[in-house]
Write a protein that holds these residues in place. Sequence first.
Motif, short mmCIF file in Angstrom:
data_model
loop_
_atom_site.label_atom_id
_atom_site.label_comp_id
_atom_site.label_asym_id
_atom_site.label_seq_id
_atom_site.Cartn_x
_atom_site.Cartn_y
_atom_site.Cartn_z
N PHE A 13 11.28 7.96 4.87
CA PHE A 13 11.72 6.84 5.71
C PHE A 13 13.23 6.91 5.97
O PHE A 13 13.70 6.48 7.03
N MET A 14 14.01 7.42 4.99
CA MET A 14 15.47 7.42 5.12
C MET A 14 15.96 8.47 6.10
O MET A 14 17.16 8.54 6.39
N PHE A 15 15.05 9.28 6.64
CA PHE A 15 15.40 10.26 7.67
C PHE A 15 14.73 9.93 9.01
O PHE A 15 14.76 10.74 9.93
N THR A 16 14.12 8.75 9.10
CA THR A 16 13.35 8.37 10.29
C THR A 16 14.01 7.18 10.97
O THR A 16 14.01 6.07 10.44
N LEU A 30 9.46 -0.12 6.79
CA LEU A 30 10.90 0.14 6.69
C LEU A 30 11.18 1.57 7.09
O LEU A 30 10.54 2.51 6.60
N SER A 31 12.17 1.76 7.96
CA SER A 31 12.60 3.10 8.33
C SER A 31 14.09 3.08 8.64
O SER A 31 14.67 2.03 8.93
N GLY A 32 14.71 4.25 8.54
CA GLY A 32 16.12 4.35 8.86
C GLY A 32 16.99 4.67 7.66
O GLY A 32 16.60 4.46 6.51
N ALA A 33 18.20 5.15 7.95
CA ALA A 33 19.13 5.57 6.90
C ALA A 33 20.10 4.47 6.50
O ALA A 33 21.08 4.75 5.79
N SER A 34 19.86 3.24 6.93
CA SER A 34 20.82 2.17 6.70
C SER A 34 21.12 1.95 5.22
O SER A 34 22.29 1.83 4.83
N ALA A 35 20.10 1.86 4.39
CA ALA A 35 20.31 1.64 2.96
C ALA A 35 21.11 2.79 2.34
O ALA A 35 22.00 2.57 1.52
N SER A 36 20.80 4.01 2.74
CA SER A 36 21.53 5.17 2.24
C SER A 36 22.98 5.12 2.66
O SER A 36 23.89 5.40 1.87
N VAL A 37 23.22 4.76 3.92
CA VAL A 37 24.59 4.70 4.44
C VAL A 37 25.37 3.59 3.74
O VAL A 37 26.56 3.76 3.42
N GLY A 57 0.79 -1.22 0.00
CA GLY A 57 0.00 0.00 0.00
C GLY A 57 0.83 1.27 0.00
O GLY A 57 0.36 2.32 0.43
N VAL A 58 2.07 1.18 -0.49
CA VAL A 58 2.92 2.36 -0.51
C VAL A 58 2.36 3.44 -1.43
O VAL A 58 2.65 4.63 -1.26
N ILE A 59 1.53 3.05 -2.38
CA ILE A 59 0.93 4.03 -3.30
C ILE A 59 0.02 4.99 -2.56
O ILE A 59 -0.23 6.10 -3.02
N MET A 60 -0.49 4.58 -1.39
CA MET A 60 -1.34 5.45 -0.58
C MET A 60 -0.49 6.39 0.29
O MET A 60 -1.01 7.37 0.80
N ARG A 61 0.78 6.07 0.46
CA ARG A 61 1.70 6.91 1.24
C ARG A 61 3.00 7.10 0.46
O ARG A 61 4.07 6.68 0.89
N PRO A 62 2.94 7.73 -0.71
CA PRO A 62 4.12 7.83 -1.58
C PRO A 62 5.26 8.65 -0.98
O PRO A 62 6.42 8.44 -1.34
N TRP A 63 4.95 9.58 -0.07
CA TRP A 63 5.99 10.42 0.53
C TRP A 63 6.99 9.61 1.36
O TRP A 63 8.11 10.03 1.58
N THR A 64 6.56 8.41 1.79
CA THR A 64 7.41 7.60 2.66
C THR A 64 8.66 7.11 1.96
O THR A 64 9.64 6.77 2.63
N VAL A 65 8.64 7.06 0.61
CA VAL A 65 9.83 6.62 -0.13
C VAL A 65 11.01 7.56 0.14
O VAL A 65 12.17 7.16 0.05
#
Length: 257
Positions: free
Chosen positions: A60-63, A123-130, A49-57
């Motif tokens: 999430f990387m700052f949460t 999913l939340s956190g900066a791990s993938a970015s890091v 259901g990410v299409i209902m909350r597109p901003w989370t893409v």
Amino acid sequence: MAYRRHPAISVLVAVNVGVAVICWITGFVALAAGKNLHPGMWLSVPSSGVIMRPWTVLTFMFTQTNVFHLLFNMLWLYWFGIVLADAGGDRKVVRGYVAGGIAGAVAFIIFAGFAPSLSASSLSGASASVVAIMVESALKRPDMRFRLLLIGTVRLKWLALMSLLLLLLGFGGGNAGGQAAHIGGVVSGLALWLIDTRRIPLPKHEKRRKADRIIKVMESRRQGMERLDELLDKIKVSGYDSLTKQEKRELDRLSSR
């Protein structure tokens, strides 16, 4: 001093800390008021259901979920971000952070589609970015040395490799969704490095633009040579003093080129 040297890294760290503090304080106040409110959930990527909350893409990387999650991610962002910034500038860090986060979100959503156990997870956190920044920095500066407590001096490429092996060994464990996001970060970091080193072929339209730029430069140089020949012929016939002030400036400019 850190902000003056690499402002982008300092801003990324500040945003992560700010979002975490706001989410934690809001959750604590809501809990004290007897309400079950978790602000971080509205900023995290849902497995479905990410299409209902597109901003989370992006959010999430700052949460970050907890203090240790925030601490370790920010330390790794700072350490490896400095390496990448020194190798390619602050823009590379921001690019790697955002691209790694988006790639991690996509990998998490895809993996969750094949894993029913993750149907109610997020999913939340900066791990993938890091991880993306770590991979790209290790590929750009593989022989850079790090001094680790109780271990000694280690080259960056081996440090990154050890970290990636730990990620792969942990895949399928209690946090399979997070591990899938880490793999997305790895792929993103590798792809960005390949693009920078031109090991990925340029699209046809980029090749055409590059060819057009070369043609324009060559045409400008050809015209400049022709004009220079005209001025030199005039000097040969009538002498240097026959040139006007504008022609003398033009001669100096063309000669310097």
